[in-house]
Design a protein around this motif. Structure first.
Motif, PDB file in Angstrom:
ATOM      1  N   THR A 283       0.837  -1.207   0.000  1.00  0.00           N
ATOM      2  CA  THR A 283       0.000   0.000   0.000  1.00  0.00           C
ATOM      3  C   THR A 283       0.867   1.251   0.000  1.00  0.00           C
ATOM      4  O   THR A 283       0.595   2.215  -0.732  1.00  0.00           O
ATOM      5  N   SER A 284       1.924   1.234   0.794  1.00  0.00           N
ATOM      6  CA  SER A 284       2.837   2.373   0.863  1.00  0.00           C
ATOM      7  C   SER A 284       3.442   2.671  -0.502  1.00  0.00           C
ATOM      8  O   SER A 284       3.445   3.823  -0.969  1.00  0.00           O
ATOM      9  N   LYS A 285       3.937   1.641  -1.161  1.00  0.00           N
ATOM     10  CA  LYS A 285       4.571   1.838  -2.467  1.00  0.00           C
ATOM     11  C   LYS A 285       3.578   2.344  -3.508  1.00  0.00           C
ATOM     12  O   LYS A 285       3.916   3.173  -4.360  1.00  0.00           O
ATOM     13  N   GLU A 286       2.357   1.864  -3.434  1.00  0.00           N
ATOM     14  CA  GLU A 286       1.332   2.307  -4.392  1.00  0.00           C
ATOM     15  C   GLU A 286       1.028   3.794  -4.216  1.00  0.00           C
ATOM     16  O   GLU A 286       0.885   4.528  -5.198  1.00  0.00           O
ATOM     17  N   ILE A 287       0.929   4.220  -2.964  1.00  0.00           N
ATOM     18  CA  ILE A 287       0.655   5.643  -2.708  1.00  0.00           C
ATOM     19  C   ILE A 287       1.824   6.498  -3.176  1.00  0.00           C
ATOM     20  O   ILE A 287       1.641   7.514  -3.852  1.00  0.00           O
ATOM     21  N   PHE A 288       3.055   6.080  -2.830  1.00  0.00           N
ATOM     22  CA  PHE A 288       4.237   6.840  -3.243  1.00  0.00           C
ATOM     23  C   PHE A 288       4.324   6.926  -4.772  1.00  0.00           C
ATOM     24  O   PHE A 288       4.637   7.979  -5.335  1.00  0.00           O
ATOM     25  N   LYS A 289       4.041   5.833  -5.434  1.00  0.00           N
ATOM     26  CA  LYS A 289       4.138   5.803  -6.895  1.00  0.00           C
ATOM     27  C   LYS A 289       3.139   6.775  -7.531  1.00  0.00           C
ATOM     28  O   LYS A 289       3.470   7.499  -8.478  1.00  0.00           O
ATOM     29  N   LYS A 290       1.941   6.812  -6.988  1.00  0.00           N
ATOM     30  CA  LYS A 290       0.925   7.736  -7.513  1.00  0.00           C
ATOM     31  C   LYS A 290       1.333   9.189  -7.254  1.00  0.00           C
ATOM     32  O   LYS A 290       1.218  10.046  -8.136  1.00  0.00           O
ATOM     33  N   LEU A 291       1.820   9.458  -6.043  1.00  0.00           N
ATOM     34  CA  LEU A 291       2.227  10.822  -5.700  1.00  0.00           C
ATOM     35  C   LEU A 291       3.421  11.278  -6.537  1.00  0.00           C
ATOM     36  O   LEU A 291       3.553  12.465  -6.853  1.00  0.00           O
ATOM     37  N   ALA A 292       4.287  10.357  -6.897  1.00  0.00           N
ATOM     38  CA  ALA A 292       5.517  10.701  -7.607  1.00  0.00           C
ATOM     39  C   ALA A 292       5.268  11.284  -8.991  1.00  0.00           C
ATOM     40  O   ALA A 292       6.196  11.800  -9.629  1.00  0.00           O
ATOM     41  N   GLU A 293       4.025  11.233  -9.442  1.00  0.00           N
ATOM     42  CA  GLU A 293       3.701  11.781 -10.758  1.00  0.00           C
ATOM     43  C   GLU A 293       3.687  13.308 -10.759  1.00  0.00           C
ATOM     44  O   GLU A 293       3.770  13.936 -11.815  1.00  0.00           O
ATOM     45  N   GLY A 294       3.562  13.931  -9.586  1.00  0.00           N
ATOM     46  CA  GLY A 294       3.488  15.384  -9.522  1.00  0.00           C
ATOM     47  C   GLY A 294       4.844  16.029  -9.302  1.00  0.00           C
ATOM     48  O   GLY A 294       5.886  15.364  -9.246  1.00  0.00           O
ATOM     49  N   THR A 295       4.838  17.370  -9.144  1.00  0.00           N
ATOM     50  CA  THR A 295       6.098  18.105  -8.984  1.00  0.00           C
ATOM     51  C   THR A 295       6.093  19.032  -7.777  1.00  0.00           C
ATOM     52  O   THR A 295       6.975  19.870  -7.639  1.00  0.00           O
ATOM     53  N   GLY A 296       5.091  18.904  -6.896  1.00  0.00           N
ATOM     54  CA  GLY A 296       5.056  19.708  -5.683  1.00  0.00           C
ATOM     55  C   GLY A 296       5.910  19.091  -4.589  1.00  0.00           C
ATOM     56  O   GLY A 296       6.578  18.064  -4.789  1.00  0.00           O
ATOM     57  N   TYR A 297       5.873  19.684  -3.418  1.00  0.00           N
ATOM     58  CA  TYR A 297       6.724  19.271  -2.306  1.00  0.00           C
ATOM     59  C   TYR A 297       6.546  17.793  -1.956  1.00  0.00           C
ATOM     60  O   TYR A 297       7.516  17.028  -1.938  1.00  0.00           O
ATOM     61  N   HIS A 298       5.328  17.375  -1.670  1.00  0.00           N
ATOM     62  CA  HIS A 298       5.106  15.981  -1.269  1.00  0.00           C
ATOM     63  C   HIS A 298       5.321  15.022  -2.436  1.00  0.00           C
ATOM     64  O   HIS A 298       5.688  13.857  -2.233  1.00  0.00           O
ATOM     65  N   ASN A 299       5.118  15.517  -3.656  1.00  0.00           N
ATOM     66  CA  ASN A 299       5.368  14.690  -4.833  1.00  0.00           C
ATOM     67  C   ASN A 299       6.860  14.425  -4.992  1.00  0.00           C
ATOM     68  O   ASN A 299       7.281  13.306  -5.317  1.00  0.00           O
ATOM     69  N   LEU A 300       7.671  15.464  -4.765  1.00  0.00           N
ATOM     70  CA  LEU A 300       9.121  15.298  -4.860  1.00  0.00           C
ATOM     71  C   LEU A 300       9.642  14.373  -3.766  1.00  0.00           C
ATOM     72  O   LEU A 300      10.544  13.563  -3.992  1.00  0.00           O
ATOM     73  N   LEU A 301       9.073  14.489  -2.562  1.00  0.00           N
ATOM     74  CA  LEU A 301       9.451  13.568  -1.487  1.00  0.00           C
ATOM     75  C   LEU A 301       9.112  12.124  -1.880  1.00  0.00           C
ATOM     76  O   LEU A 301       9.894  11.197  -1.636  1.00  0.00           O
ATOM     77  N   ALA A 302       7.933  11.959  -2.487  1.00  0.00           N
ATOM     78  CA  ALA A 302       7.512  10.614  -2.895  1.00  0.00           C
ATOM     79  C   ALA A 302       8.449  10.034  -3.954  1.00  0.00           C
ATOM     80  O   ALA A 302       8.726   8.819  -3.959  1.00  0.00           O
ATOM     81  N   LYS A 303       8.950  10.882  -4.851  1.00  0.00           N
ATOM     82  CA  LYS A 303       9.889  10.401  -5.869  1.00  0.00           C
ATOM     83  C   LYS A 303      11.105   9.746  -5.221  1.00  0.00           C
ATOM     84  O   LYS A 303      11.596   8.706  -5.678  1.00  0.00           O
ATOM     85  N   ASP A 304      11.580  10.353  -4.155  1.00  0.00           N
ATOM     86  CA  ASP A 304      12.730   9.768  -3.452  1.00  0.00           C
ATOM     87  C   ASP A 304      12.403   8.376  -2.915  1.00  0.00           C
ATOM     88  O   ASP A 304      13.260   7.479  -2.919  1.00  0.00           O
ATOM     89  N   HIS A 305      11.181   8.194  -2.457  1.00  0.00           N
ATOM     90  CA  HIS A 305      10.800   6.901  -1.867  1.00  0.00           C
ATOM     91  C   HIS A 305      10.652   5.806  -2.915  1.00  0.00           C
ATOM     92  O   HIS A 305      10.702   4.616  -2.566  1.00  0.00           O
ATOM     93  N   VAL A 306      10.445   6.186  -4.170  1.00  0.00           N
ATOM     94  CA  VAL A 306      10.362   5.161  -5.225  1.00  0.00           C
ATOM     95  C   VAL A 306      11.627   5.155  -6.082  1.00  0.00           C
ATOM     96  O   VAL A 306      11.667   4.536  -7.145  1.00  0.00           O
ATOM     97  N   GLY A 307      12.657   5.872  -5.618  1.00  0.00           N
ATOM     98  CA  GLY A 307      13.948   5.828  -6.304  1.00  0.00           C
ATOM     99  C   GLY A 307      14.021   6.628  -7.581  1.00  0.00           C
ATOM    100  O   GLY A 307      14.857   6.335  -8.456  1.00  0.00           O
ATOM    101  N   GLN A 308      13.182   7.653  -7.730  1.00  0.00           N
ATOM    102  CA  GLN A 308      13.205   8.493  -8.926  1.00  0.00           C
ATOM    103  C   GLN A 308      13.927   9.804  -8.641  1.00  0.00           C
ATOM    104  O   GLN A 308      13.772  10.386  -7.569  1.00  0.00           O
ATOM    105  N   THR A 309      14.718  10.254  -9.613  1.00  0.00           N
ATOM    106  CA  THR A 309      15.231  11.615  -9.543  1.00  0.00           C
ATOM    107  C   THR A 309      14.324  12.483 -10.401  1.00  0.00           C
ATOM    108  O   THR A 309      13.552  11.977 -11.216  1.00  0.00           O
ATOM    109  N   TYR A 310      14.435  13.767 -10.225  1.00  0.00           N
ATOM    110  CA  TYR A 310      13.568  14.696 -10.951  1.00  0.00           C
ATOM    111  C   TYR A 310      14.382  15.444 -11.985  1.00  0.00           C
ATOM    112  O   TYR A 310      15.444  15.994 -11.683  1.00  0.00           O
TER     113      TYR A 310
END
Length: 658
Positions: A369-396
């Protein structure tokens, strides 16, 4: 023959040049004429301010075909707004549909009528108010309630339960709700307990009466004088006894939180379970809202945990969540988010923290569940979205930018809302009028999902050096973006060189500057801070002295000096605060001493936990914005793919000797 042909070509070229000159002069004349017509706005405004109705009527006639032509009529209608028939307001709104001033006129009309307790006249006007603020919403809700709309009470539970400062319209709505048969006994009890907790004894007496309780101001005053003494000997037999007990523990918590934390268990003994939870909630709420005075205290989270099971208001749920975040109470955080409203829970902020909490569990379902939420959030470019990118191993990295086409620019020139904003700026009208029209124009384009028009406006504003409105516009696109408009880099040479001289990251300096002033060199805060980096005069004096310079107040208005002083001061704060950009950002906004006091005492915490639990909402949001800005500026300054986590290092323990 060749000579004749050349001569014809020369004559043709001269004719074309003459034609272009005529067209150019014609365009210039048209611009000058339009500018002269628009200049009447300032004269009409002076007439309005002077109460010159006759002159306003004349301007209404002479300006009726101008882009700003609706203002004289607006001012005329607004002079005696409460006495206007609804038909006059509706007529204006229909002739100037979806316009900024039609919206304002309709909203103000509703408020004026509600002040007169006239709830029938504004009813047909409600449909013309599409973007109300809270006060306007409460006024409209009163009109709706009087018309028999039962949905009002469910929509405005936050108003019903709030004990913070609210507008008179919201207080009026709450009184209206209290007399409604749709409000249950439990609803009224929750409101009463909030009022008792906040020490609002007069309001509590009124609410108690609706529950059949007879509470007296004399008893409240007696308890207030010595709350701890009352708690030790308080009777615990009736609902009135329980109300006085909640009031007493609240007054004790306000004056001595530690005593309240140690006394709340004793006060709860012998009371019904729901009253026990209300007592614990009272101490937890006050402890969570007085961090500025009392600092962080793990016992506050403990009493909030003990209050679980009693419904949470939206505000209470957030306080509970932030306390849980501060002390890594992940299961408490899950409960707090679960207690939020559906709308609240779906915000990126709380989705991110829900994923963080599930991430701490070891079972596979929670991890998934955690990974699914992070993956969905990682699609954006705001503060929490950028934090989520780190949790799924994405750079921006920079995505493709949309460059407005000629068609977009042509549509911009034909858009009445943006035309009004640009016209007002051209004639140096008051900023309130300019920004209202601009923000309204952006909103209308946003509602139509017209990113292309928004970016065309942002481009034009950027080209004009009107950076603050360009940023406002570019921040509100959905599917298309352009970093050059949303993250302008004016004075780049100065920012980079002064940042490097001060030993700080220029992307961070730009992040501060964007948040402080939106690159408006004339920006002035209500406390006297000025310029691009919003430096306080006292701070500037200190910096000048440290740099071996003579302080000159006028120098702060100089863009070069402002940047030089600002970057130097930012560097100084960073060195004072563990060389940590997150703490230093908080210190730049709220002061270094506060930022240091918010550091943990006994163990390090993650930077996202520190940021989310900053007790000042202004500073909390400020840090989030600045760190997000820095990521975007890192890309624009050629620093390569970005990770917000690398900018948000672990928060060290506070050094009590500092």
């Amino acid at each position: 023959m060749e000579e004749s042909t050349n001569m014809l070509a020369i004559i043709k070229k001269e004719k074309q040049g003459y034609k272009r000159l005529v067209l150019s002069m014609s365009s210039l004349c048209l611009f000058s004429f339009a500018h002269a017509e628009n200049e009447q706005f300032n004269d009409a405004l002076k007439a309005s301010n002077a109460g010159n109705t006759q002159a306003l009527e004349q301007y209404q006639n002479s300006m009726q075909n101008d882009v700003l032509g609706y203002y004289p009529e607006y001012w005329l209608l607004n002079r005696n707004l409460a006495s206007q028939p609804a038909s006059a307001i509706i007529s204006f709104a229909q002739r100037y549909p979806q316009s900024a001033m039609a919206e304002k006129l309709a909203a103000d009309y509703v408020e004026e009528k509600v002040k007169q307790a006239d709830f029938s006249s504004p009813l047909p006007v409600l449909q013309y108010v599409t973007n109300p603020d809270q006060a306007e919403s409460c006024a409209m809700a009163q009109v709706r309630a009087r018309s028999g709309d039962p949905l009002v009470y469910a929509e405005f539970k936050d108003v019903w339960l709030s004990t913070s400062s609210q507008s008179d319209f919201c207080h009026g709505l709450a009184r209206m709700m209290s007399s409604s048969p749709l409000m249950t006994k439990e609803d009224k009890e929750q409101r009463l307990w909030g009022q008792l907790r906040s020490g609002k004894s007069g309001q509590a007496v009124t609410t108690a009466q609706s529950l059949g309780l007879n509470l007296t101001l004399a008893q409240f005053n007696s308890i207030q004088a010595a709350p701890l003494n009352y708690i030790w000997s308080a009777p615990k037999s009736t609902d009135a006894d329980y109300a006085y007990l909640i009031f007493a523990i609240g007054r004790l918590a306000e004056t001595d939180l530690n005593s309240a934390l140690s006394s709340v268990k004793r006060s709860a003994e012998g009371t019904p379970e729901i009253i026990q939870k209300a007592l614990y909630r009272t101490v937890g709420y006050i402890g969570g809202t007085t961090v500025m005075k009392n600092n962080f205290n793990k016992e506050v989270l403990d009493v909030l945990d003990a209050s679980y099971g009693l419904p949470f208001s939206p505000e209470e749920a957030e306080i509970y969540a932030r306390q849980a975040i501060r002390f890594s109470g992940w299961e408490s955080l899950i409960r707090a988010i679960d207690a939020m409203s559906v709308t609240q829970r779906e915000e990126d902020r709380w989705q991110y923290w829900l994923a963080r909490a599930y991430e701490q569990r070891t079972d596979s379902a929670s991890q998934r569940t955690s990974k699914e939420i992070f993956k969905k959030l990682a699609e954006g470019t705001g503060y929490h979205n950028l934090l989520a990118k780190d949790h799924v191993g994405q750079t921006y990295n920079l995505s493709s930018s949309y460059e407005p086409s000629n068609k977009d620019i042509q549509r911009l020139s034909q858009d009445i809302h943006f035309n009004r904003a640009f016209a007002l700026r051209d004639i140096n009208a008051p900023v309130t009028y300019i920004n209202r029209e601009w923000n309204w124009a952006v909103r209308q384009a946003y509602l139509k999902h017209d990113d292309e028009l928004i970016l065309a406006a942002a481009k034009r504003a950027t080209d004009m050096g009107w950076y603050d409105r360009a940023i406002y516009a570019a921040d509100r696109t959905v599917s298309k973006s352009n970093h050059l408009y949303g993250y302008a880099t004016p004075h780049r040479g100065y920012v980079v060189s002064h940042s490097q001289n001060a030993g700080i990251d220029p992307a961070w300096a730009y992040g501060i500057m964007r948040q402080e002033s939106r690159f408006n060199t004339a920006a002035r805060s209500h406390v006297g801070a000025g310029g691009l980096m919003q430096i306080m005069p006292e701070t500037a004096k200190l910096v000048a002295r440290k740099m071996g310079e003579t302080y000159n107040p006028a120098a702060l208005s100089d863009m070069n000096v402002n940047i030089r002083y600002g970057t130097y001061y930012l560097s100084t704060i960073q060195s004072q605060l563990s060389n940590n950009a997150v703490i230093a950002t908080a210190g730049y906004n709220a002061g270094p001493n506060r930022a240091r006091r918010w550091q943990p005492e006994y163990q390090t915490i993650a930077a996202d936990q520190y940021t989310e639990t900053i007790p000042l909402s202004e500073t909390r949001d400020y840090v989030k914005h600045v760190m997000t800005n820095a990521v975007h500026y890192g890309l624009l300054l050629g620093q390569g793919p970005q990770s917000i986590g690398k900018r948000m290092q672990v928060i060290p323990m506070r050094n009590v000797t500092q």
